[in-house]
Design a protein around this motif. Structure first.
Motif, PDB file in Angstrom:
ATOM      1  N   GLN A  17       0.857  -1.185   0.000  1.00 51.61           N
ATOM      2  CA  GLN A  17       0.000   0.000   0.000  1.00 51.61           C
ATOM      3  C   GLN A  17       0.892   1.233   0.000  1.00 51.61           C
ATOM      4  OE1 GLN A  17      -3.402   0.064  -0.044  1.00 51.61           O
ATOM      5  NE2 GLN A  17      -3.314  -2.155  -0.357  1.00 51.61           N
ATOM      6  N   PHE A  18       0.697   2.114  -0.983  1.00 51.53           N
ATOM      7  CA  PHE A  18       1.476   3.346  -1.055  1.00 51.53           C
ATOM      8  C   PHE A  18       0.683   4.460  -0.376  1.00 51.53           C
ATOM      9  CE2 PHE A  18       3.001   0.764  -4.578  1.00 51.53           C
ATOM     10  CZ  PHE A  18       4.374   0.821  -4.372  1.00 51.53           C
ATOM     11  N   LYS A  19       1.389   5.264   0.384  1.00 46.42           N
ATOM     12  CA  LYS A  19       0.752   6.359   1.128  1.00 46.42           C
ATOM     13  C   LYS A  19       0.585   7.568   0.232  1.00 46.42           C
ATOM     14  CE  LYS A  19       1.179   4.464   5.324  1.00 46.42           C
ATOM     15  NZ  LYS A  19       0.118   3.663   5.800  1.00 46.42           N
ATOM     16  N   ARG A  20      -0.389   8.429   0.618  1.00 49.60           N
ATOM     17  CA  ARG A  20      -0.613   9.683  -0.091  1.00 49.60           C
ATOM     18  C   ARG A  20      -0.250  10.834   0.822  1.00 49.60           C
ATOM     19  NH1 ARG A  20      -6.602   8.848  -2.455  1.00 49.60           N
ATOM     20  NH2 ARG A  20      -6.961   7.823  -0.496  1.00 49.60           N
ATOM     21  N   SER A  21       0.308  11.861   0.265  1.00 52.10           N
ATOM     22  CA  SER A  21       0.661  13.024   1.074  1.00 52.10           C
ATOM     23  C   SER A  21      -0.598  13.813   1.419  1.00 52.10           C
ATOM     24  CB  SER A  21       1.662  13.915   0.344  1.00 52.10           C
ATOM     25  OG  SER A  21       1.096  14.316  -0.902  1.00 52.10           O
ATOM     26  N   ASN A  22      -1.593  13.777   0.569  1.00 57.18           N
ATOM     27  CA  ASN A  22      -2.838  14.503   0.734  1.00 57.18           C
ATOM     28  C   ASN A  22      -3.955  13.545   0.321  1.00 57.18           C
ATOM     29  OD1 ASN A  22      -4.960  16.255   0.727  1.00 57.18           O
ATOM     30  ND2 ASN A  22      -4.069  17.716  -0.727  1.00 57.18           N
ATOM     31  N   LYS A  23      -5.100  13.622   1.006  1.00 57.54           N
ATOM     32  CA  LYS A  23      -6.160  12.671   0.657  1.00 57.54           C
ATOM     33  C   LYS A  23      -6.748  12.924  -0.730  1.00 57.54           C
ATOM     34  CE  LYS A  23     -10.198  14.812   2.783  1.00 57.54           C
ATOM     35  NZ  LYS A  23     -11.260  14.604   3.744  1.00 57.54           N
ATOM     36  N   ARG A  24      -6.557  14.138  -1.246  1.00 60.24           N
ATOM     37  CA  ARG A  24      -7.065  14.436  -2.590  1.00 60.24           C
ATOM     38  C   ARG A  24      -6.031  14.145  -3.688  1.00 60.24           C
ATOM     39  NH1 ARG A  24      -9.177  18.398   0.626  1.00 60.24           N
ATOM     40  NH2 ARG A  24     -11.452  18.448   0.679  1.00 60.24           N
ATOM     41  N   ALA A  25      -4.834  13.862  -3.323  1.00 63.41           N
ATOM     42  CA  ALA A  25      -3.778  13.567  -4.285  1.00 63.41           C
ATOM     43  C   ALA A  25      -3.969  12.151  -4.838  1.00 63.41           C
ATOM     44  CB  ALA A  25      -2.421  13.669  -3.618  1.00 63.41           C
ATOM     45  N   PRO A  26      -3.531  11.933  -6.040  1.00 60.05           N
ATOM     46  CA  PRO A  26      -3.677  10.584  -6.609  1.00 60.05           C
ATOM     47  C   PRO A  26      -2.771   9.591  -5.910  1.00 60.05           C
ATOM     48  CG  PRO A  26      -2.444  11.979  -8.109  1.00 60.05           C
ATOM     49  CD  PRO A  26      -2.932  12.858  -6.997  1.00 60.05           C
ATOM     50  N   ARG A  27      -3.209   8.341  -5.907  1.00 62.67           N
ATOM     51  CA  ARG A  27      -2.428   7.302  -5.237  1.00 62.67           C
ATOM     52  C   ARG A  27      -1.183   7.000  -6.066  1.00 62.67           C
ATOM     53  NH1 ARG A  27      -5.979   3.112  -3.291  1.00 62.67           N
ATOM     54  NH2 ARG A  27      -5.667   3.995  -1.242  1.00 62.67           N
ATOM     55  N   GLU A  28      -0.096   6.795  -5.394  1.00 63.58           N
ATOM     56  CA  GLU A  28       1.157   6.480  -6.063  1.00 63.58           C
ATOM     57  C   GLU A  28       1.129   5.001  -6.443  1.00 63.58           C
ATOM     58  OE1 GLU A  28       5.809   6.179  -4.795  1.00 63.58           O
ATOM     59  OE2 GLU A  28       4.579   7.710  -3.805  1.00 63.58           O
ATOM     60  N   MET A  29       1.419   4.734  -7.734  1.00 60.35           N
ATOM     61  CA  MET A  29       1.391   3.348  -8.205  1.00 60.35           C
ATOM     62  C   MET A  29       2.789   2.895  -8.572  1.00 60.35           C
ATOM     63  SD  MET A  29      -1.808   2.563  -8.108  1.00 60.35           S
ATOM     64  CE  MET A  29      -2.039   1.121  -9.103  1.00 60.35           C
ATOM     65  N   SER A  30       3.035   1.611  -8.389  1.00 63.19           N
ATOM     66  CA  SER A  30       4.333   1.055  -8.736  1.00 63.19           C
ATOM     67  C   SER A  30       4.385   0.763 -10.230  1.00 63.19           C
ATOM     68  CB  SER A  30       4.549  -0.230  -7.960  1.00 63.19           C
ATOM     69  OG  SER A  30       5.707  -0.865  -8.435  1.00 63.19           O
ATOM     70  N   SER A  31       5.514   0.991 -10.822  1.00 69.94           N
ATOM     71  CA  SER A  31       5.681   0.692 -12.248  1.00 69.94           C
ATOM     72  C   SER A  31       6.120  -0.754 -12.454  1.00 69.94           C
ATOM     73  CB  SER A  31       6.700   1.640 -12.865  1.00 69.94           C
ATOM     74  OG  SER A  31       7.953   1.423 -12.263  1.00 69.94           O
ATOM     75  N   LYS A  32       6.389  -1.419 -11.350  1.00 69.28           N
ATOM     76  CA  LYS A  32       6.859  -2.807 -11.436  1.00 69.28           C
ATOM     77  C   LYS A  32       5.649  -3.742 -11.396  1.00 69.28           C
ATOM     78  CE  LYS A  32      11.213  -1.706  -9.243  1.00 69.28           C
ATOM     79  NZ  LYS A  32      12.051  -1.891  -8.068  1.00 69.28           N
TER      80      LYS A  32
END
Length: 185
Positions: A17-32
């Motif tokens: 699970q990747f964390k978000r800096s802001n709840k409105r920011a898009p979720r960070e996804m892995s490229s792997k």
């Protein structure tokens, strides 16, 4: 979470699970990402074209075709003479019947081709006469199909007269007409 789902007895690690800096920011996804075993290969689709119906092949011109492939008639006539020679030597009745059938087929196709060329000649002569009338300043007269048929029949009878086969042809026509009459009754 430790990456292992122990509640359900599954020991496969869950996706991190990747964390978000802001709840409105898009979720960070892995490229792997794992590459799937079944891959969809993008191939160029082959389209088949039928030259008889395709505009890219141009239009069919019978005169040009006959000019280009006129040698085929010569090949057919040579083949016919070979078959006739083979027929004279042949003793097997089955093969003999087959050869007779082939020769008759070639004869009928030859006659049909001759009739076709004669019709084309009549049409072209009619067209030439019409064009000559136009050149002279007269109104063009294009012959009707019935008139072309009459002139074709006239030519046929003249040809039969030269060969002396008019009576035979008329007897055959009478016989055919009698058979047609019997069928209709």
């Amino acid at each position: 979470s430790s990456g292992i789902n122990a509640e359900y007895g599954d020991s496969t690690p869950t996706s991190p699970q990747f964390k978000r800096s802001n709840k409105r920011a898009p979720r960070e996804m892995s490229s792997k990402r794992k590459v799937s075993v079944i891959r969809e290969l993008k191939t160029a689709k082959r389209t088949t074209r039928d030259p008889r119906f395709d505009d890219l092949s141009g239009t069919f011109n019978e005169g040009v075709f006959e000019g280009s492939y006129g040698f085929i008639q010569e090949i057919r006539s040579e083949e016919k003479t070979k078959l006739q020679a083979e027929l004279k030597k042949c003793k097997d009745p089955r093969k003999r019947d087959e050869l007779v059938r082939l020769i008759n087929k070639m004869n009928t196709s030859e006659k049909a081709q001759q009739v076709k060329t004669e019709r084309q000649k009549l049409k072209s002569e009619s067209r030439k006469r019409a064009m000559d009338n136009v050149k002279q300043g007269k109104n063009p007269y294009f012959a009707k199909k019935s008139e072309l048929r009459k002139s074709e029949l006239k030519n046929k009878f003249e040809k039969l007269k030269e060969e002396g086969k008019v009576d035979k042809y008329l007897a055959k026509r009478r016989k055919l007409n009698l058979q047609k009459d019997k069928r209709s009754l």
